[in-house]
Write a protein that holds these residues in place. Structure first.
Motif, short mmCIF file in Angstrom:
data_model
loop_
_atom_site.label_atom_id
_atom_site.label_comp_id
_atom_site.label_asym_id
_atom_site.label_seq_id
_atom_site.Cartn_x
_atom_site.Cartn_y
_atom_site.Cartn_z
N GLU A 46 -24.09 -41.61 -20.68
CA GLU A 46 -24.47 -40.77 -21.65
C GLU A 46 -25.10 -39.63 -21.07
O GLU A 46 -25.23 -38.55 -21.62
CB GLU A 46 -25.95 -41.55 -22.04
CG GLU A 46 -26.27 -41.35 -23.43
CD GLU A 46 -27.22 -42.37 -23.85
OE1 GLU A 46 -27.06 -43.28 -24.75
OE2 GLU A 46 -28.40 -42.34 -23.19
N ALA A 47 -25.52 -39.48 -19.85
CA ALA A 47 -26.28 -38.37 -19.06
C ALA A 47 -25.28 -37.56 -18.60
O ALA A 47 -25.54 -36.39 -17.94
CB ALA A 47 -27.22 -38.73 -18.15
N GLY A 48 -24.03 -37.67 -18.71
CA GLY A 48 -22.77 -37.09 -18.11
C GLY A 48 -22.96 -37.06 -16.51
O GLY A 48 -22.39 -36.43 -16.00
N ALA A 49 -23.32 -38.30 -16.05
CA ALA A 49 -23.52 -38.43 -14.69
C ALA A 49 -22.09 -39.58 -14.28
O ALA A 49 -21.89 -40.36 -15.00
CB ALA A 49 -24.60 -38.94 -14.19
N LEU A 50 -21.64 -39.52 -12.89
CA LEU A 50 -20.84 -40.69 -12.62
C LEU A 50 -21.46 -41.76 -12.20
O LEU A 50 -22.73 -41.91 -11.77
CB LEU A 50 -20.10 -40.22 -11.15
CG LEU A 50 -19.48 -38.71 -11.46
CD1 LEU A 50 -18.52 -38.37 -9.92
CD2 LEU A 50 -17.93 -39.12 -12.37
N SER A 51 -21.11 -42.97 -12.42
CA SER A 51 -21.61 -44.13 -12.05
C SER A 51 -20.82 -44.68 -10.64
O SER A 51 -19.66 -44.69 -10.58
CB SER A 51 -21.70 -45.45 -12.99
OG SER A 51 -20.20 -45.43 -13.53
N PHE A 52 -21.35 -45.15 -9.58
CA PHE A 52 -21.07 -45.46 -8.46
C PHE A 52 -21.65 -47.08 -7.90
O PHE A 52 -22.97 -47.12 -7.66
CB PHE A 52 -21.26 -44.35 -7.33
CG PHE A 52 -20.38 -44.76 -6.25
CD1 PHE A 52 -19.22 -44.07 -5.87
CD2 PHE A 52 -20.61 -45.66 -5.10
CE1 PHE A 52 -18.48 -44.27 -4.81
CE2 PHE A 52 -19.91 -45.95 -4.10
CZ PHE A 52 -18.87 -45.05 -3.96
N ILE A 53 -20.96 -47.97 -8.28
CA ILE A 53 -21.39 -49.37 -8.25
C ILE A 53 -21.20 -50.05 -7.05
O ILE A 53 -19.79 -50.29 -6.67
CB ILE A 53 -20.94 -50.16 -9.37
CG1 ILE A 53 -21.28 -49.31 -10.89
CG2 ILE A 53 -21.64 -51.71 -9.65
CD1 ILE A 53 -22.66 -49.09 -11.19
N ASP A 54 -22.22 -50.82 -6.37
CA ASP A 54 -21.90 -51.48 -5.20
C ASP A 54 -21.79 -52.96 -5.55
O ASP A 54 -22.81 -53.73 -5.97
CB ASP A 54 -22.91 -51.21 -4.11
CG ASP A 54 -22.91 -52.41 -3.08
OD1 ASP A 54 -22.09 -52.91 -2.90
OD2 ASP A 54 -23.93 -51.89 -2.38
N ALA A 55 -20.57 -53.46 -5.65
CA ALA A 55 -20.31 -54.86 -5.92
C ALA A 55 -20.22 -55.67 -4.85
O ALA A 55 -19.70 -56.80 -4.95
CB ALA A 55 -19.26 -54.97 -6.93
#
Ligand code: PLP
Length: 428
Positions: free
Chosen positions: A200-209
């Motif tokens: 929504e904010a136009g940012a990338l998501s980088f998820i540590d799974a």
């Protein structure tokens, strides 16, 4: 404890069969069977993983893209391992990138993402995270003038403060880096919501799974995340890392690579010559998990066609089995005098945690507890496990951190009982 449990869906989880797959679980320490409660630092591997690694080295060992049989077999094995990992993550095979470990992959991708950032752009990390999803972004502060912010946690539950996270997403936020599950205290984050807020904010998501992967199914397409990283050595495979990158990003971003290396996916991100034997082992680890699912639901089609379904079935029974162990463990821990429990302890909220717990005892430092348990063949961990933002926030960093107990589906109720008995002895 019965050796076979049946879940609500009447799928079967056979703990005796599971344990028989892991030869290393037979270890004896000072006359007692080893209890491996150290899974968050790395799990044991089933025999089929060991066999896949040794078969590769014995029969197929070569570099890639050569005009002879072992090189062709290597190419075929690598392609097949990418398909296996894609089934594990719920993506396409060319969106999977293998690497040395999660930390190395995250530094490489953070650096490549950093090429697109400008001074004053913001990256949002969290207090709950392992430093491997913090330090690579902090490195960009010095190199590129990026501002790194940190969403706080609520204590003592150690849950992410989503209001703080929402507040700290600004029009300048370019990346939101967050964990799926906390390696120090087991909290599950609302990753779908974090990804949604980032988008929504136009940012990338980088998820540590990394910490989540042994406990629950990952579906990167359903999450809609841009990047997701995990480490096969935490889910019954060898010491490797794996990263999902959404195709549009891994095509657009520029990797740091040598010029002759191919530009196609996934090769452009798989720098240098990787551990082929390790990758063969990763595919076998995914097939092991699928095997747990197939045992639980025998009607799932054999072969690659049914693998994703089998993985999902495996996590259904794993979650249910681990849930039973977790309830027993936490109920036993909170009843021990002088024990401080960090994390979610209310059973009504257990859907928001995995069976990894952090504790302290009034009378012994975490390192002393770990040594006491280690002598009894019970393997735990002490310190900060690199979740240093959290141990600092909890005020325990300068006093030995926490004692971490981490269960996975090869652990048993007897092992939990042994641990509780030993802790009671030490506490009183
Ligand atoms: C949650 C979490 N993230 C990242 C890492 C780093 O993973 P790797 O050892 O593959 O670099 C770990 C390792 O313990 C971890 O638990």
């Amino acid at each position: 404890m019965s050796s076979t449990t049946t879940s609500k869906t009447s799928a079967v989880f056979d703990i005796s069969w599971v344990r028989a797959q892991f030869p290393s679980l037979r270890l004896v320490v000072n006359g007692r069977p080893a209890a491996f409660l150290d899974a968050p630092a790395g799990t044991q591997v089933p025999k089929q993983v060991v066999d896949a690694i040794s078969n590769y080295l014995l029969h197929d060992n070569a570099n890639t893209a050569g005009a002879f049989v072992t090189s062709r077999r290597t190419d075929a094995m690598l392609a097949s391992a990418h398909r296996a990992m894609a089934d594990f993550l719920g993506c396409d095979a060319d969106e999977v990138h293998f690497g040395q470990n999660m930390t190395t992959l995250t530094f490489a991708f953070a650096r490549a993402i950093g090429r697109e950032l400008k001074p004053g752009d913001e990256v949002l990390t969290t207090t709950l995270d392992h430093d491997a999803n913090v330090a690579p972004w902090r490195a960009l502060e010095a190199e590129r003038g990026i501002v790194v912010c940190q969403a706080d946690v609520r204590v003592p539950e150690c849950t992410l403060d989503m209001d703080d996270l929402r507040r700290k997403i600004t029009p300048r936020t370019r990346v939101v880096a967050a964990g799926y599950a906390a390696n120090a205290v087991g909290t599950l984050n609302d990753v779908a919501e974090i990804v949604r807020l980032a988008r929504e904010a136009g940012a990338l998501s980088f998820i540590d799974a990394v910490h989540y992967a042994p406990h629950g199914p990952i579906d990167v397409k359903a999450l809609g995340c841009d990047f997701l990283v995990c480490s096969p050595y935490k889910f019954f495979g060898p010491h490797m890392g794996a990263l999902y990158g959404k195709r549009e990003h891994v095509l657009r971003l520029h990797p740091y690579k040598v010029r002759p290396a191919p530009e196609n996916l996934p090769d452009r991100w798989e720098t240098g010559t990787l551990s082929h034997e390790g990758i063969a082992g990763v595919a076998a680890a995914v097939d092991y998990i699928a095997g747990v699912g197939r045992r639980a639901v025998p009607s799932i089609p054999a072969g690659d066609a049914g693998r994703r379904e089998a993985i999902l079935a495996a996590y259904d029974v794993i979650r249910e089995y681990e849930g039973g162990l977790m309830r027993k463990l936490i109920a036993g821990l909170v009843a021990i005098p002088g024990l401080t429990f960090y994390g979610i302890s209310d059973p009504a909220r257990f859907t928001w945690r995995v069976p990894t717990v952090g504790i302290r005892l009034a009378r012994s430092k975490p390192a002393e507890i770990a040594a006491f348990l280690g002598e009894r063949g019970i393997f735990t961990w002490d310190g900060n496990y690199y979740a240093v933002n959290l141990t600092e926030r909890l005020g325990v960093e300068s006093d030995g951190g926490l004692l971490r107990i981490g269960l996975v589906h090869y652990n048993t109720a007897e092992e939990v009982d042994r641990l509780l008995e030993a802790l009671r002895e030490l506490a009183t």
